[in-house]
Motif scaffolding. Structure first.
Motif, PDB file in Angstrom:
ATOM      1  N   VAL A  52     -32.621  91.583  66.594  1.00 51.26           N
ATOM      2  CA  VAL A  52     -32.399  90.260  66.029  1.00 51.26           C
ATOM      3  C   VAL A  52     -32.692  89.196  67.095  1.00 51.26           C
ATOM      4  O   VAL A  52     -32.180  89.270  68.217  1.00 51.26           O
ATOM      5  N   ILE A  53     -33.532  88.238  66.746  1.00 52.13           N
ATOM      6  CA  ILE A  53     -33.820  87.084  67.592  1.00 52.13           C
ATOM      7  C   ILE A  53     -33.171  85.869  66.943  1.00 52.13           C
ATOM      8  O   ILE A  53     -33.421  85.573  65.769  1.00 52.13           O
ATOM      9  N   ILE A  54     -32.329  85.169  67.706  1.00 50.41           N
ATOM     10  CA  ILE A  54     -31.625  83.993  67.196  1.00 50.41           C
ATOM     11  C   ILE A  54     -32.064  82.771  67.999  1.00 50.41           C
ATOM     12  O   ILE A  54     -31.992  82.763  69.229  1.00 50.41           O
ATOM     13  N   ASP A  55     -32.532  81.760  67.287  1.00 44.41           N
ATOM     14  CA  ASP A  55     -32.880  80.470  67.897  1.00 44.41           C
ATOM     15  C   ASP A  55     -31.823  79.465  67.456  1.00 44.41           C
ATOM     16  O   ASP A  55     -31.746  79.113  66.280  1.00 44.41           O
ATOM     17  N   ILE A  56     -30.994  79.003  68.394  1.00 46.43           N
ATOM     18  CA  ILE A  56     -29.985  77.995  68.082  1.00 46.43           C
ATOM     19  C   ILE A  56     -30.516  76.647  68.551  1.00 46.43           C
ATOM     20  O   ILE A  56     -30.707  76.415  69.750  1.00 46.43           O
ATOM     21  N   SER A  57     -30.777  75.781  67.594  1.00 41.84           N
ATOM     22  CA  SER A  57     -31.414  74.497  67.871  1.00 41.84           C
ATOM     23  C   SER A  57     -30.686  73.388  67.132  1.00 41.84           C
ATOM     24  O   SER A  57     -29.682  73.620  66.460  1.00 41.84           O
ATOM     25  N   ALA A  72     -44.227  80.432  67.641  1.00 41.92           N
ATOM     26  CA  ALA A  72     -43.895  81.739  68.223  1.00 41.92           C
ATOM     27  C   ALA A  72     -42.999  82.563  67.304  1.00 41.92           C
ATOM     28  O   ALA A  72     -43.259  83.756  67.057  1.00 41.92           O
ATOM     29  N   LEU A  73     -41.946  81.940  66.786  1.00 41.26           N
ATOM     30  CA  LEU A  73     -41.023  82.676  65.920  1.00 41.26           C
ATOM     31  C   LEU A  73     -41.674  83.005  64.576  1.00 41.26           C
ATOM     32  O   LEU A  73     -41.440  84.073  64.005  1.00 41.26           O
ATOM     33  N   VAL A  88     -37.891  93.577  62.919  1.00 40.68           N
ATOM     34  CA  VAL A  88     -37.245  92.471  63.624  1.00 40.68           C
ATOM     35  C   VAL A  88     -36.682  91.486  62.601  1.00 40.68           C
ATOM     36  O   VAL A  88     -37.293  91.234  61.554  1.00 40.68           O
ATOM     37  N   VAL A  89     -35.533  90.907  62.923  1.00 39.65           N
ATOM     38  CA  VAL A  89     -34.952  89.815  62.145  1.00 39.65           C
ATOM     39  C   VAL A  89     -35.005  88.555  63.003  1.00 39.65           C
ATOM     40  O   VAL A  89     -34.607  88.581  64.178  1.00 39.65           O
ATOM     41  N   VAL A  90     -35.502  87.466  62.436  1.00 36.90           N
ATOM     42  CA  VAL A  90     -35.520  86.168  63.113  1.00 36.90           C
ATOM     43  C   VAL A  90     -34.617  85.229  62.331  1.00 36.90           C
ATOM     44  O   VAL A  90     -34.768  85.078  61.116  1.00 36.90           O
ATOM     45  N   LEU A  91     -33.669  84.598  63.017  1.00 37.02           N
ATOM     46  CA  LEU A  91     -32.752  83.654  62.388  1.00 37.02           C
ATOM     47  C   LEU A  91     -32.772  82.334  63.144  1.00 37.02           C
ATOM     48  O   LEU A  91     -32.626  82.311  64.374  1.00 37.02           O
ATOM     49  N   PHE A  92     -32.984  81.256  62.422  1.00 35.48           N
ATOM     50  CA  PHE A  92     -32.884  79.910  63.001  1.00 35.48           C
ATOM     51  C   PHE A  92     -31.495  79.379  62.662  1.00 35.48           C
ATOM     52  O   PHE A  92     -31.127  79.288  61.484  1.00 35.48           O
ATOM     53  N   ILE A  93     -30.731  79.043  63.689  1.00 37.52           N
ATOM     54  CA  ILE A  93     -29.382  78.525  63.505  1.00 37.52           C
ATOM     55  C   ILE A  93     -29.358  77.046  63.867  1.00 37.52           C
ATOM     56  O   ILE A  93     -29.662  76.676  65.008  1.00 37.52           O
ATOM     57  N   GLU A  94     -29.051  76.186  62.905  1.00 39.11           N
ATOM     58  CA  GLU A  94     -28.828  74.775  63.192  1.00 39.11           C
ATOM     59  C   GLU A  94     -27.435  74.654  63.786  1.00 39.11           C
ATOM     60  O   GLU A  94     -26.429  74.917  63.126  1.00 39.11           O
ATOM     61  N   SER A 119     -41.546  77.866  58.687  1.00 39.18           N
ATOM     62  CA  SER A 119     -40.333  78.646  58.942  1.00 39.18           C
ATOM     63  C   SER A 119     -40.153  79.664  57.811  1.00 39.18           C
ATOM     64  O   SER A 119     -39.311  79.465  56.926  1.00 39.18           O
ATOM     65  N   PRO A 120     -40.924  80.741  57.823  1.00 40.15           N
ATOM     66  CA  PRO A 120     -40.735  81.757  56.777  1.00 40.15           C
ATOM     67  C   PRO A 120     -39.427  82.511  56.954  1.00 40.15           C
ATOM     68  O   PRO A 120     -38.934  83.148  56.031  1.00 40.15           O
ATOM     69  N   TYR A 121     -38.855  82.446  58.146  1.00 39.25           N
ATOM     70  CA  TYR A 121     -37.590  83.105  58.459  1.00 39.25           C
ATOM     71  C   TYR A 121     -36.424  82.235  57.966  1.00 39.25           C
ATOM     72  O   TYR A 121     -36.578  81.031  57.712  1.00 39.25           O
ATOM     73  N   PRO A 122     -35.215  82.818  57.834  1.00 40.15           N
ATOM     74  CA  PRO A 122     -34.066  82.062  57.311  1.00 40.15           C
ATOM     75  C   PRO A 122     -33.629  80.938  58.246  1.00 40.15           C
ATOM     76  O   PRO A 122     -33.662  81.069  59.474  1.00 40.15           O
TER      77      PRO A 122
END
Length: 484
Positions: A52-57, A72-73, A88-94, A119-122
């Motif tokens: 799991v890749i998490i991007d917290i932005s 990239a994501l 792989v799971v990619v999650l964008f966290i606001e 952003s095809p990922y959640p």
């Protein structure tokens, strides 16, 4: 433009001093709902053996927006997410609790743009996750291998993310035959059209051969074979021979085989397109260049049917905001060029957009691209993002001249900065007048006898969008301006 992944400036506003979660800690579990109503539980993904890749932005964060724009994501997700090998799971966290859905969608007051694009990922709007991971700045990117340990990683390229996962979590297999087809805008000028398709390799190995087709319904009207070497996450543009395509018909560009094997994901291996009949204008026109944050990398050319350059502009003035020439008076504004193809023959013209750094016109908080206006009508318009080093549109528009002399004159006009806090500067080669009109159609400001280097002060106007009508002996242009 910019070595984003090597030198991201970190946004730390609003955080109290705290120790970020230590590398190697057990990843805090969470169950959260994304903006589309789907539920995601970290422990369930890990139990399925997925990394799991998490991007917290945060939507207001400039460096976060730059990383989002790098793709990239998106690329990692397309290759190894559910539409690819599903490893792989990619999650964008606001991570900012004050963010609204409007901010995420780019229509709010606290955002860099539409985060749902590319952003095809959640996308999950949940500041409690950011708190659980004790982040100290935006963006913060975490890697969590299936064994459940969390590690912060740099905002890497897609290739860098793949390498990081391979090294620490186990080798990703990927799919053997996996690519996305994107049909490039097709223009027809004199009875035929040249179809172009961008093929992005999302497979686990290099693409050395591909067969592409153009179809009308189920009928194949054109075939092209590509040979080369396209690495994972890289792209190639496949150009068909001229085809007799009807502007009234929808066509499909599709990849029939990749390395002699049918695509693993047929859905993304095809793209519909229409043919646009090139619009005709006079031999006099305005070229409006909507710059991004790095104007010194931007240039453009217009070529006639003999491939001779008949007009060109740029690069524009570099700024001093960073070491790559960001910002400055020519950044995120409109550069207007008056072009006269004196005595040029009637015919079709090709438009080429160029970026010397090689990542298109993609950074900044305004739209980026080109408009060509003749007699008050837009005859060609293209707004772009990261197109690489160049983007060429054949048969983009027609001019109706009749003689053969190719004498060309180009004159430049610009108003900057745009957006502005009130002061608007003019770069002009002739005296002009300006009328500023609000969204209701009311003229709220006028000025005459404006010369090169002059300025007007609009600070008395309310913040918002206005239309500026500029007139001179040879300059006639209408441009949007934003007052912040």
């Amino acid at each position: 433009m910019k070595k984003l992944l090597l030198s991201l400036f970190i946004a730390a506003a609003g955080f109290t001093a705290q120790a970020q979660i230590a590398d190697g800690s057990n990843a805090p579990d969470f169950t959260a709902t994304d903006i589309n109503g789907n539920t995601h539980t970290l422990s369930e993904y890990l139990a399925q053996g997925k990394t799991v890749i998490i991007d917290i932005s945060a939507t207001w964060c400039g460096p976060c927006w730059s990383y989002h724009g790098s793709g990239a994501l998106e690329d990692l997700y397309m290759s190894y997410g559910p539409g690819g090998s599903d490893e792989v799971v990619v999650l964008f966290i606001e991570g900012d609790g004050a963010t609204t859905l409007a901010d995420i969608q780019g229509t709010g007051n606290n955002t860099q743009g539409d985060w749902t694009q590319h952003s095809p990922y959640p996308i999950i709007d949940n500041a409690s996750i950011a708190n659980a991971y004790q982040i100290a700045y935006f963006p913060t990117v975490f890697r969590i291998c299936p064994e459940g340990k969390v590690y912060e990683i740099d905002p890497l390229t897609a290739a860098g993310l793949k390498t990081n996962i391979n090294t620490n979590c186990g080798t990703l297999e990927g799919l053997a035959s996996h690519a996305k087809a994107t049909a490039i805008d097709v223009y027809s000028c004199e009875g035929s059209a040249v179809a172009k398709v961008q093929v992005k390799n999302y497979g686990g190995s290099a693409m050395t051969n591909a067969v592409l087709e153009v179809k009308q319904g189920n009928t194949v009207v054109g075939t092209k074979t590509y040979t080369g070497n396209v690495a994972t996450f890289a792209s190639a543009t496949v150009t068909f021979d001229a085809l007799d395509l009807d502007p009234e018909v929808e066509y499909t560009a599709s990849i029939s085989t990749i390395n002699t094997v049918a695509p693993a994901n047929q859905t993304i291996a095809q793209d519909n397109f229409n043919v646009t009949l090139a619009q005709e204008g006079s031999n006099n026109f305005d070229v409006k260049i909507y710059t991004d944050n790095y104007p010194s990398e931007i240039s453009w050319k217009i070529r006639n049917s003999s491939n001779t350059v008949v007009a060109q502009g740029g690069p524009y003035q570099a700024g001093t905001a960073d070491q790559w020439g960001g910002g400055g008076p020519d950044a995120n504004t409109v550069k207007s060029h008056y072009v006269s193809l004196a005595d040029a023959a009637a015919g079709c013209y090709t438009v080429e957009l160029i970026d010397s750094f090689g990542d298109g016109w993609s950074l900044g908080n305004t739209q980026h691209g080109i408009e060509i206006v003749s007699d008050g009508e837009i005859v060609y318009s293209q707004f772009v993002g990261n197109f690489g080093a160049s983007s060429t549109t054949a048969s983009a528009f027609r001019a109706d001249g009749t003689l053969d002399n190719k004498t060309v004159s180009v004159k430049t006009f610009a108003m900057y900065p745009n957006p502005t806090t009130g002061i608007l500067n003019f770069s002009t080669q002739e005296t002009v007048s300006v009328s500023v009109i609000d969204v209701t159609g009311k003229t709220v400001f006028t000025a005459a006898n404006i010369n090169d280097g002059d300025s007007i002060n609009l600070s008395q106007l309310q913040k918002g969008m206005y239309i500026a009508q500029v007139k001179g002996e040879k300059t006639q242009t209408t441009e949007k301006i934003v007052i912040n």
